[in-house]
Design an enzyme around this catalytic site. Structure first.
Site, PDB file in Angstrom:
ATOM      1  N   HIS A   1      31.120  46.146  28.009  1.00  0.00           N
ATOM      2  CA  HIS A   1      30.171  47.211  27.636  1.00  0.00           C
ATOM      3  C   HIS A   1      30.126  48.440  27.946  1.00  0.00           C
ATOM      4  CE1 HIS A   1      28.513  42.850  29.874  1.00  0.00           C
ATOM      5  NE2 HIS A   1      28.962  43.011  28.384  1.00  0.00           N
TER       6      HIS A   1
ATOM      7  N   HIS B   1      31.222  39.751  15.695  1.00  0.00           N
ATOM      8  CA  HIS B   1      30.364  40.724  16.421  1.00  0.00           C
ATOM      9  C   HIS B   1      31.133  41.926  17.132  1.00  0.00           C
ATOM     10  CE1 HIS B   1      33.501  39.104  20.115  1.00  0.00           C
ATOM     11  NE2 HIS B   1      33.262  39.827  20.867  1.00  0.00           N
TER      12      HIS B   1
ATOM     13  N   ILE C   1      26.900  52.039  26.187  1.00  0.00           N
ATOM     14  CA  ILE C   1      26.149  53.145  25.473  1.00  0.00           C
ATOM     15  C   ILE C   1      26.739  54.058  24.971  1.00  0.00           C
ATOM     16  CG2 ILE C   1      24.173  54.065  25.796  1.00  0.00           C
ATOM     17  CD1 ILE C   1      24.294  52.454  29.000  1.00  0.00           C
ATOM     18  N   GLU C   2      25.803  53.652  22.847  1.00  0.00           N
ATOM     19  CA  GLU C   2      26.703  54.889  22.436  1.00  0.00           C
ATOM     20  C   GLU C   2      24.793  55.852  21.860  1.00  0.00           C
ATOM     21  OE1 GLU C   2      31.023  53.030  21.415  1.00  0.00           O
ATOM     22  OE2 GLU C   2      29.596  52.905  20.159  1.00  0.00           O
TER      23      GLU C   2
ATOM     24  N   SER D   1      31.059  51.833  13.774  1.00  0.00           N
ATOM     25  CA  SER D   1      30.391  50.794  13.856  1.00  0.00           C
ATOM     26  C   SER D   1      29.648  50.698  12.651  1.00  0.00           C
ATOM     27  CB  SER D   1      29.551  50.562  15.592  1.00  0.00           C
ATOM     28  OG  SER D   1      30.695  50.481  16.425  1.00  0.00           O
TER      29      SER D   1
ATOM     30  N   MET E   1      35.633  52.376  20.944  1.00  0.00           N
ATOM     31  CA  MET E   1      34.693  53.690  21.647  1.00  0.00           C
ATOM     32  C   MET E   1      35.353  55.482  20.785  1.00  0.00           C
ATOM     33  SD  MET E   1      35.962  54.417  24.888  1.00  0.00           S
ATOM     34  CE  MET E   1      37.408  54.637  25.800  1.00  0.00           C
TER      35      MET E   1
END
Length: 393
Positions: free
Chosen positions: A156, A322, A158-159, A305, A301
């Site tokens: 999981h 996904h 946040i970016e 994306s 990361m």
């Protein structure tokens, strides 16, 4: 065509969008699912497919009158959300570290939870149905309240991202937290117990299922929908905080209107119509990609994306991948890579660069470009993003 039928001696075909042959354990898992009597038409494997529990991660399973709780998995409703902001890259100059620190202060990660419950969370309509959920989770309402608006761990994240036009995007990946996990485990245990009592010969115990019309099916379906709604709202709560942090850093806290918003599950089940029949569709690590759907396909990361729009491909049950999909296990990644590798592979990204996130190193994932090439018939790319800030769970 990018997809091909696998050569398996199973009652139902398996169509694969992967560019590689499955390994022996993966082939066995695909065959096991395709052997179930209630599988509809065929099983579809997305290009990021890899080993899971019971069913492959990256598989789309349509079923008639039955559902497999372990195929949905324990992180019910896990998925992504993203918003395109009116901000541009130049406005982030010198602010990335502060933004990362504020995200880490505002949004709990790992096993942590919020110290206080904010008003939008306490006002969520789903709490009214909590008393109807499985009896063995009734002691978890307080924890579920405190975890609403928290990230969780594992993959999981946040970016803060930039697209090809240097427009700023906010993106995050999370699910239904502890409550979803507990609900899933309770129902998986029930399904396995029913299979044991019926002396059912399953190819894998994790493929124990519920039959439509039974009380057990109805109870699972109710809890599943609740947890999926919890997961979606959990992402909304975090995104609102994240958006506020970026607005304070760039616009003095002035609220802005998103130019595009996407919120999609990739571990879930829904009732849908395919090939003219109503079926239950389980997407285990797959995103719905009807012609009207926007989706999110993140890389690792240190990779790109993608924001995508579906093409409504019938044979994929209107689905796409996904993410990039893991190339190696977390254990192997920790053995193979060190902190120097992590620093090199996440160059230019404001993120943690310590031993605690080595299992999430970009090198542990499949190349996202290959995955995207294999699904050109499933989605069109709307935006290509690169991250400049990453907060891991």
């Amino acid at each position: 065509m990018p997809y091909k039928p696998l050569k398996l001696s199973a009652p139902n075909p398996v169509l694969s969008w992967a560019d590689h042959d499955l390994e022996a354990a993966e082939t066995k898992m695909a065959k096991n699912v395709a052997s179930l009597p209630f599988v509809f038409k065929h099983v579809a494997l997305m290009p990021d497919v890899h080993l899971g529990k019971g069913a492959l991660v990256g598989s789309v399973i349509a079923t008639k009158e039955a559902i497999i709780p372990a195929a949905v998995g324990v992180d019910i409703g896990c998925g992504m959300c993203a918003i395109k902001t009116p901000f541009v890259a130049d406005q982030l100059e010198g602010k990335l570290k502060t933004i990362r620190q504020e995200i880490e202060a505002a949004i709990p990660v790992g096993f942590n939870q919020n110290k206080e419950v904010e008003t939008p969370v306490s006002n969520w309509q789903g709490w009214k149905q909590f008393k109807d959920l499985h009896s063995k989770v009734q002691n978890l309402e307080g924890k579920a309240l405190k975890q609403m608006g928290s990230l969780g761990g594992g993959n999981h994240f946040i970016e803060l991202c930039l697209d090809a036009d240097d427009q700023v995007w906010l993106m995050l990946h999370s699910g239904s937290r502890h409550i979803g996990n507990m609900l899933a485990q309770r129902h998986i245990d029930t399904a396995k117990e029913l299979a044991r009592l019926a002396e059912e010969k399953l190819p894998d115990r994790d493929l124990a299922y519920f039959v439509a019309g039974t009380p057990e099916f109805a109870a699972y379906w109710r809890d599943l929908q609740w947890a999926q709604n919890y997961a979606r709202f959990n992402r909304d709560v975090m995104m609102a905080r994240f958006k506020g942090i970026v607005e304070r850093a760039i616009a003095g806290g002035k609220p802005t209107k998103p130019l595009l918003e996407v919120n999609c599950h990739h571990n879930y089940a829904e009732k849908e119509v395919h090939f003219g029949e109503e079926v239950y569709v389980t997407r285990k690590g797959a995103v719905r990609a009807k012609e009207t759907d926007y989706g999110i396909i993140p890389g690792s990361m240190g990779a790109k994306s993608f924001i995508v729009k579906g093409k409504g491909h019938a044979d994929s049950y209107c689905s796409c991948s996904h993410g990039a999909g893991r190339l190696m296990s977390r254990t192997r990644a920790k053995k193979q890579f060190d902190i120097d590798d992590l620093i090199r592979q996440t160059e230019g990204v404001e993120c943690r660069k310590d031993r605690g996130v080595i299992d999430e190193i970009p090198g542990a994932y499949k190349p996202i470009e290959t995955v995207m090439k294999q699904q050109s018939d499933l989605v069109e790319v709307v935006a290509t993003l690169r991250q400049v800030v990453c907060v891991k769970g």
